[in-house]
Design a protein around this motif. Structure first.
Motif, short mmCIF file in Angstrom:
data_model
loop_
_atom_site.label_atom_id
_atom_site.label_comp_id
_atom_site.label_asym_id
_atom_site.label_seq_id
_atom_site.Cartn_x
_atom_site.Cartn_y
_atom_site.Cartn_z
N ILE A 170 0.83 -1.20 0.00
CA ILE A 170 0.00 0.00 0.00
C ILE A 170 0.87 1.25 0.00
O ILE A 170 1.69 1.46 0.90
N GLY A 171 0.68 2.10 -1.01
CA GLY A 171 1.50 3.30 -1.17
C GLY A 171 1.01 4.43 -0.28
O GLY A 171 0.28 5.32 -0.74
N VAL A 172 1.44 4.43 0.97
CA VAL A 172 1.01 5.44 1.94
C VAL A 172 1.89 6.69 1.83
O VAL A 172 1.41 7.81 1.74
N GLN A 173 3.19 6.51 1.90
CA GLN A 173 4.23 7.55 1.81
C GLN A 173 4.32 8.43 3.05
O GLN A 173 5.39 8.64 3.59
N SER A 174 3.20 8.97 3.53
CA SER A 174 3.22 9.81 4.72
C SER A 174 1.83 9.85 5.35
O SER A 174 0.83 9.62 4.66
N PHE A 175 1.78 10.15 6.63
CA PHE A 175 0.50 10.38 7.30
C PHE A 175 0.26 11.87 7.53
O PHE A 175 -0.68 12.25 8.22
N GLU A 176 1.13 12.71 6.97
CA GLU A 176 0.97 14.15 7.08
C GLU A 176 0.26 14.64 5.82
O GLU A 176 0.82 14.61 4.71
N PHE A 209 -7.23 -10.15 4.73
CA PHE A 209 -5.80 -10.04 4.41
C PHE A 209 -5.00 -9.90 5.70
O PHE A 209 -5.27 -9.04 6.53
N ASP A 210 -4.01 -10.77 5.84
CA ASP A 210 -3.14 -10.72 7.03
C ASP A 210 -1.67 -10.59 6.66
O ASP A 210 -0.79 -10.92 7.44
N ASN A 211 -1.42 -10.11 5.43
CA ASN A 211 -0.05 -9.84 4.99
C ASN A 211 -0.09 -8.50 4.26
O ASN A 211 -0.30 -8.43 3.04
N LEU A 212 0.10 -7.43 5.03
CA LEU A 212 0.01 -6.07 4.50
C LEU A 212 1.34 -5.36 4.63
O LEU A 212 1.98 -5.41 5.68
N SER A 213 1.75 -4.70 3.55
CA SER A 213 2.98 -3.91 3.55
C SER A 213 2.62 -2.46 3.28
O SER A 213 1.74 -2.17 2.46
N ILE A 214 3.29 -1.56 3.96
CA ILE A 214 3.07 -0.13 3.78
C ILE A 214 4.35 0.52 3.29
O ILE A 214 5.43 0.27 3.85
N ASP A 215 4.24 1.34 2.25
CA ASP A 215 5.37 2.13 1.74
C ASP A 215 5.38 3.49 2.42
O ASP A 215 4.35 4.16 2.50
N LEU A 216 6.57 3.90 2.89
CA LEU A 216 6.77 5.21 3.48
C LEU A 216 7.92 5.91 2.77
O LEU A 216 8.78 5.26 2.19
N MET A 217 7.93 7.25 2.84
CA MET A 217 9.02 8.02 2.26
C MET A 217 9.52 9.05 3.27
O MET A 217 8.75 9.53 4.11
N PHE A 218 10.82 9.34 3.18
CA PHE A 218 11.38 10.40 4.01
C PHE A 218 12.30 11.26 3.16
O PHE A 218 12.64 10.90 2.03
N GLY A 219 12.69 12.42 3.70
CA GLY A 219 13.45 13.38 2.90
C GLY A 219 12.57 14.14 1.94
O GLY A 219 13.03 14.66 0.92
N LEU A 220 11.27 14.26 2.28
CA LEU A 220 10.31 14.95 1.41
C LEU A 220 10.44 16.47 1.56
O LEU A 220 10.92 16.95 2.60
N PRO A 221 9.99 17.23 0.57
CA PRO A 221 10.07 18.69 0.67
C PRO A 221 9.34 19.21 1.91
O PRO A 221 8.16 18.90 2.12
N GLY A 222 10.05 19.96 2.73
CA GLY A 222 9.44 20.53 3.92
C GLY A 222 9.27 19.58 5.07
O GLY A 222 8.73 19.95 6.12
N THR A 234 10.29 17.31 8.30
CA THR A 234 11.25 17.31 9.40
C THR A 234 11.28 15.93 10.03
O THR A 234 10.40 15.08 9.78
N ALA A 235 12.29 15.68 10.85
CA ALA A 235 12.38 14.41 11.57
C ALA A 235 11.16 14.22 12.46
O ALA A 235 10.68 13.09 12.65
N GLU A 236 10.64 15.31 13.01
CA GLU A 236 9.45 15.22 13.87
C GLU A 236 8.23 14.80 13.05
O GLU A 236 7.41 14.00 13.52
N ASP A 237 8.12 15.31 11.82
CA ASP A 237 7.05 14.86 10.92
C ASP A 237 7.15 13.36 10.70
O ASP A 237 6.15 12.64 10.78
N PHE A 238 8.35 12.91 10.40
CA PHE A 238 8.54 11.50 10.08
C PHE A 238 8.28 10.62 11.31
O PHE A 238 7.73 9.52 11.18
N GLU A 239 8.63 11.11 12.48
CA GLU A 239 8.37 10.33 13.69
C GLU A 239 6.87 10.17 13.91
O GLU A 239 6.40 9.11 14.32
N ARG A 240 6.10 11.22 13.64
CA ARG A 240 4.64 11.10 13.77
C ARG A 240 4.10 10.07 12.78
O ARG A 240 3.19 9.29 13.10
N THR A 241 4.64 10.08 11.56
CA THR A 241 4.23 9.08 10.57
C THR A 241 4.56 7.67 11.06
O THR A 241 3.75 6.75 10.92
N LEU A 242 5.74 7.49 11.63
CA LEU A 242 6.12 6.17 12.15
C LEU A 242 5.20 5.75 13.29
O LEU A 242 4.82 4.57 13.38
#
Length: 380
Positions: free
Chosen positions: A119-125, A153-166, A168-176
């Motif tokens: 599943i192409g999530v990339q971010s929760f922001e 379905f009991d085998n789910l994968s999520i795609d995330l991205m970091f280093g996105l425009p704007g 921050t590490a705090e943004d990424f931690e909230r996504t995690l």
């Protein structure tokens, strides 16, 4: 023996600003006709191969779930008849976007044997999703994951991205935080790479893309590794984390330098020692099938030296690294003899480690993987 098949669906409802995969807007496209030609390609290739040998099928894109239910049925019928083994359960993955994977499509795909979603999530922001050209939002992800579980379905994968425009590490931690709370089995997390012929590439050329500094991006990756380990996920590859025994068999095919079929417009394959590339534009893909029976535009016979190099720069992506025994079995030479100089060089830099059975990236080496991989090219 080819044990994996990749099937490419190039259609998208929208184009992400960072994407350089072969894709096209689905509106007014001959989707059903493309699926007819895709079937023709698959049938012709599989006439000389045994589908019972396949262990994994991956349908990617583009956006496979952009197809409507009738089109998905057409696609899945082809795969069921001509690719899906009848005598064993295999890993059968479909790439999906949260915005267009309905519960009805999930049930349809499951009825054809699909047992895994990427599943192409990339971010929760939501503000970051908008910046990168995604149209789904956080709540769409939550609904999609909940529906997938309801659909069995009991085998789910999520795609995330970091280093996105704007970002921050705090943004990424909230996504995690949100990602780990979803109770899924697998994560793929990649740093943003600016590729030519993308919206982001054009913005970079104009100086209009505010990317995080390298130090902040490295901090995000270190945070990723730490949080995944704390949550019980094994980092089995530079960008991939799984619960025990839930690794992606399909991706391991690539990193283990094993052969695979590539079907569809723009797909890449590796069969009988040949790396092959299909035509990307739909009209050319279909015309070549009519004219010659095959859409392949490029074939390259992989030399022994190239195979050894690939064994290194693909295998070192795995945290387990490259097995000395497997290398000797494949090539009849000692790994540490063939690549003695770059191994010693990267060990001295602290980027590579070695034990009795394998060589593998250090934790620091995972941050600088491309530098390590480059050192093994053109030397064997």
């Amino acid at each position: 023996m080819v044990k994996a098949a990749y099937v490419h669906i190039p259609f998208c409802e929208y184009i992400c600003h960072y994407c350089d995969f072969n894709k096209i807007f689905i509106q007014n496209q001959p989707v059903e006709l493309y699926l007819d030609y895709l079937q023709t390609e698959i049938v012709r290739v599989m006439q000389t191969h045994d589908k019972q040998e396949l262990d994994t099928i991956f349908i990617g894109g583009g956006t496979p779930t952009a197809l409507n239910e009738a089109q998905l049925t057409q696609l899945m019928t082809t795969i069921s008849r001509h690719l899906l083994p009848s005598n064993k359960n295999i890993e059968f993955t479909v790439e999906a976007n949260p915005g267009d994977l309905s519960y009805e499509k999930m049930r349809l795909l499951k009825s054809f044997g699909v047992n895994r979603f990427s599943i192409g999530v990339q971010s929760f922001e939501d503000r970051l999703l908008e910046k990168i050209g995604r149209v789904h939002r956080k709540n769409d992800v939550l609904r999609t994951v909940e529906d997938a579980k309801k659909a069995g379905f009991d085998n789910l994968s999520i795609d995330l991205m970091f280093g996105l425009p704007g970002q921050t590490a705090e943004d990424f931690e909230r996504t995690l935080d949100l990602a780990l709370a979803l109770d899924v089995q697998h994560f793929s997390a990649y740093s943003l790479i600016i590729e030519p012929k993308t919206v982001f590439y054009n913005l970079v050329q104009k100086g209009r893309l505010p990317l995080p500094p390298q130090e902040e991006e490295a901090r995000m990756y270190e945070l990723l590794m730490s949080r995944m380990e704390q949550a019980g996920f094994n980092q089995y590859e530079i960008s991939n984390f799984s619960l025990p025994f839930m690794e992606s068999l399909h991706n391991l095919t690539y990193w283990n330098n094993e052969e695979y079929f590539g079907f569809g417009a723009g797909a890449h394959g590796y069969v009988n020692g040949m790396r092959e590339v299909n035509a990307g534009p739909l009209k050319k893909y279909m015309a070549l099938i009519d004219e010659s029976g095959s859409p392949i535009t490029t074939r390259h016979k992989v030399t022994e030296a190239e195979r050894m190099e690939e064994e290194l720069f693909l295998g070192l992506r795995k945290t387990a690294g490259v097995s000395k025994q497997v290398f000797k079995q494949k090539f009849g030479q000692e790994l540490t003899d063939v690549f003695k100089s770059p191994i010693n060089e990267q060990k001295q830099k602290g980027l590579l480690e070695e034990d009795e059975s394998s060589i593998f990236l250090s934790v620091q080496g995972r941050l600088l993987g491309n530098e390590v991989f480059q050192s093994f090219i053109g030397l064997s």
